[in-house]
Every structure is written in structure tokens, then in C-alpha cells.
Design an enzyme around this catalytic site. Structure first.
Site, PDB file in Angstrom:
ATOM      1  N   ARG A 237       0.981  -1.090   0.195  1.00 56.32           N
ATOM      2  CA  ARG A 237      -0.107  -0.086  -0.203  1.00 56.32           C
ATOM      3  C   ARG A 237       0.836   1.190   0.010  1.00 56.32           C
ATOM      4  NH1 ARG A 237      -3.400  -2.367  -1.164  1.00 56.32           N
ATOM      5  NH2 ARG A 237      -5.648  -3.369  -0.689  1.00 56.32           N
ATOM      6  N   GLU A 266      -4.744   7.373  -4.936  1.00 60.54           N
ATOM      7  CA  GLU A 266      -4.689   6.338  -5.485  1.00 60.54           C
ATOM      8  C   GLU A 266      -6.658   7.683  -6.710  1.00 60.54           C
ATOM      9  OE1 GLU A 266      -4.301   2.613  -5.327  1.00 60.54           O
ATOM     10  OE2 GLU A 266      -1.911   2.366  -4.654  1.00 60.54           O
ATOM     11  N   HIS A 285      -1.653   0.274 -10.045  1.00 60.09           N
ATOM     12  CA  HIS A 285      -2.162  -0.467  -9.321  1.00 60.09           C
ATOM     13  C   HIS A 285      -2.916  -1.697  -9.750  1.00 60.09           C
ATOM     14  CE1 HIS A 285      -3.922  -1.342  -4.037  1.00 60.09           C
ATOM     15  NE2 HIS A 285      -3.860  -2.645  -5.087  1.00 60.09           N
TER      16      HIS A 285
HETATM   17  C1  8YV Z   1      -7.344  -4.989  -4.603  1.00 58.97           C
HETATM   18  C2  8YV Z   1      -5.519  -5.380  -3.875  1.00 58.97           C
HETATM   19  O1  8YV Z   1      -7.526  -5.697  -6.513  1.00 58.97           O
HETATM   20  O2  8YV Z   1      -6.809  -7.197  -2.796  1.00 58.97           O
HETATM   21  C3  8YV Z   1      -6.103  -6.444  -2.828  1.00 58.97           C
HETATM   22  O3  8YV Z   1      -5.408  -5.444  -1.325  1.00 58.97           O
HETATM   23  O4  8YV Z   1      -4.564  -4.127  -3.411  1.00 58.97           O
HETATM   24  C4  8YV Z   1      -5.663  -5.461  -4.684  1.00 58.97           C
HETATM   25  O5  8YV Z   1      -5.364  -6.554  -5.967  1.00 58.97           O
HETATM   26  C5  8YV Z   1      -7.637  -3.735  -4.785  1.00 58.97           C
HETATM   27  O6  8YV Z   1      -7.521  -3.335  -3.653  1.00 58.97           O
HETATM   28  C6  8YV Z   1      -8.948  -3.616  -5.030  1.00 58.97           C
HETATM   29  O7  8YV Z   1      -9.519  -2.360  -5.675  1.00 58.97           O
END
Ligand code: 8YV
Length: 326
Positions: A237, A266, A285
Site C-alpha cells: 500500500r 490513488e 495498482h
Molecule cells: C485489489 C489489492 O484488487 O487485494 C488487494 O488488497 O490491493 C488489489 O489486488 C484492489 O484493492 C481492489 O480495488
């Protein structure tokens, strides 16, 4: 009467049909904000939510007094108020496992692209500037045989490490709250205090979840500890890293390059210098963003939500205290 759910994530027809057998589904395709009037109007009647990317606040929960379960189509749940959910007895389910390998692929994509300057050199070709054999000013650095440091050694961290150790003959270091003796045996991985890991690694890859403890875990001090030749990769993150300190470290040459899939804000602000820096590979992302994996994540979320609303234990439960009634 069937329970009602609000679906704001991408679900295919089969998944919607599967949900429809047990619950009444109201869809909100492309929902960008929880303030959407139709979504707000539906909240008071909702027993379940399924989707990703929406910031769920305690205030939103106040507007949804019937809510029993939320299935997020993500492994990370940093944008959910877990304590408030637990207090209200609302189950929160995420989607671990099914995205591990794809997200680790993204980590390695960034390691490789940053080390070999793939985007910068592809741009050179695109501009028509490939006039002669590539010389030292455009050489990258090797990945194989180097030292890979993982900050966080959960499922995704281990999958990145496996690629490094088994595919690229890398030495693996990790810093993690608990030791991982099985992975040490499997991959020859060695546990280090974070400072030592930063000093010893050629590639530093962040895979910790965002929590109050990991927010800005990597900042000016940590970049200063890294080798000037280090390549920094973040697939966790954005807020785990102090982005201003990262930008400064890259600008001042305190580290060589960065591969980033996540950012403090983001989508990334158009003002950010990061995508314009030649030693940065910035992706929007895409950690888990393949057809296969996003379908599998949505399926896992559907299965979780159906189980939760039937009063059965979902496959993935973040706050299992809620199941026991707090
Ligand atoms: C998600 C991600 O698909 O799963 C997670 O925590 O970071 C990503 O792979 C994304 O956050 C969906 O919006």
C-alpha cells in the site's frame, strides 16, 4: 423473504446468478463514491455488500442498520473500519490466497523492469532514438544472484521470495513480526532486523499490510540505510511509504530506482513527479489485475457473502469475533 445485497464490484453473469439464488441483488456498476444517491437510498435495506475500493465509514454503517456482512473483493482491508464492524456484529470477509501468485508476479515484474530499465529503454525505441548499440549509460543491473529483502513475509512476500530464490538464485532476507522457519528451510531465507535488511539488500520489496503500525514504515531514515544501488519495490500500500521521502531519495540518488504499484493517493495525482522520473516504473495498482485472478477473487467474495448471510462461517473472515457475537 430473501435478504438483499448491494453489489458494486465487478461480478460476471454466473456470479450474479449464483447470488440471485440466495439473495436479492441490486447492482451498482462503476460506483465511484459511497455518496451516490441511489446507493445511499439502498443502504437502509441492505443485508450485505460486495465490492472493492469503496471507503466504508462508521457513518455509512449508521445508514445501513440491517447490514450483516461485507465481502470485499480484495485481500487488503485497510479501508474498512474493522472495530466498528465488529462492534455492530457485521462480518468482514476478504479474498486471500487466490491473488497471491498474481500479485507476486507483479512484484517480480517491477523488480525486473526497474533493474533492466525496461520502460526507459522501450521509450527510447519508441522515440526512434535507437541509433547505435546500447552502451554503459543504458546498462541495467543483474537480478539473478542478488540479495532480495522482503519487508513482510506473509503469503505474497513468500511468493515473491520463492520466485527470487528458486527462479533467479537470489539470496533472500526477510523482516517479519514472527520467524518463518519453514520458509527458511525451503528458500534458505534469513530473518533480519529491518535496518540490517535495508543495508544488505539489492532489492527491497514491501509486502506488509497497511495498519496504524506500518503507516510510513519506510521514510527518510530507511532510504538512507539502503545501498545507493538499491532498487525499491512497493506492491503493498502506498501509505506504508513516506512518498515525499521516496521522491527525495530517488532525486538525490540515495537509491537507484523504484518499482511502484501503489501510491499514497490513488489514482496518482497528475502533479506527482514519480511517473516522470526515468528511474521509476509506476503502475496503476495492477497487483491482482488479471482476468483469471479478478474472476477468482470475485468468486471467493461471492462464496463468502452467501455463507455469511446464511449464518455459516465464511471461508475468509477478518473479524471472527463478530461471529461469536462480539
Ligand atoms: C485489489 C489489492 O484488487 O487485494 C488487494 O488488497 O490491493 C488489489 O489486488 C484492489 O484493492 C481492489 O480495488
Amino acid at each position: 423473504m430473501k435478504k438483499r445485497i448491494l453489489a458494486y464490484g465487478r461480478l460476471n453473469d454466473e456470479q450474479l446468478a449464483q447470488l440471485g439464488q440466495d439473495v436479492e441483488v441490486q447492482t451498482f456498476p462503476g460506483l465511484a463514491s459511497a455518496d451516490d444517491p441511489a446507493f445511499r437510498a439502498a443502504l437502509p435495506h441492505a443485508h450485505g455488500l460486495i465490492g472493492a475500493g469503496l471507503a466504508i465509514t462508521p457513518e455509512l454503517l449508521d445508514a445501513a442498520p440491517r447490514l450483516e456482512a461485507i465481502a470485499t473483493i480484495s485481500v487488503g482491508y485497510d479501508n474498512y473500519p474493522v472495530e466498528a464492524l465488529t462492534r455492530r456484529g457485521i462480518l468482514l470477509c476478504n479474498t486471500p490466497d487466490v491473488l497471491t501468485e498474481t500479485t507476486a508476479d507483479t512484484g517480480f515484474l517491477l523488480i525486473m523492469a526497474a533493474a533492466r530499465r525496461a520502460l526507459e529503454l522501450a521509450d527510447l525505441v519508441k522515440r526512434g532514438d535507437w541509433n547505435a548499440g546500447i552502451g554503459p549509460e543504458h546498462f541495467g543491473s543483474d537480478v539473478h544472484g542478488k540479495t532480495l529483502g522482503l519487508i513482510g513475509f506473509g503469503r505474497i512476500g513468500a511468493a515473491v521470495a520463492r520466485r527470487g530464490a528458486l527462479g533467479f538464485g537470489m539470496r533472500v532476507l526477510y523482516s517479519n513480526a514472527s520467524p518463518k522457519p519453514e520458509l527458511e528451510r525451503e528458500l534458505g531465507a534469513e530473518r533480519r532486523e529491518m535496518d540490517r535488511l535495508l543495508a544488505e539488500s539489492d532489492f527491497v520489496c514491501v509486502t506488509v499490510p497497511l495498519t496504524p503500525e506500518t503507516e510510513h514504515l519506510i521514510g527518510e531514515r530507511e532510504f538512507a540505510l539502503m545501498k545507493p544501488s538499491a532498487i525499491f519495490v512497493n506492491i503493498a500500500r502506498g501509505k506504508v511509504v513516506n512518498e515525499a521521502a521516496l521522491i527525495e531519495a530517488l532525486e538525490m540518488g540515495r537509491i537507484r530506482a523504484a518499482g511502484l504499484d501503489v501510491f499514497e493517493q490513488e489514482p496518482l495525482s497528475p502533479e506527482s513527479p514519480l511517473p516522470h522520473m526515468t528511474n521509476v516504473v509506476a503502475l496503476p495498482h495492477i497487483g491482482s489485475a488479471t482476468h483469471e485472478t479478478r474472476t477468482a477473487m470475485a468468486q471467493r467474495a461471492v462464496d463468502n457473502l452467501i455463507l455469511a448471510l446464511k449464518g455459516e462461517r465464511p471461508i475468509d473472515l477478518v473479524n471472527d469475533v463478530a461471529l461469536r457475537g462480539g
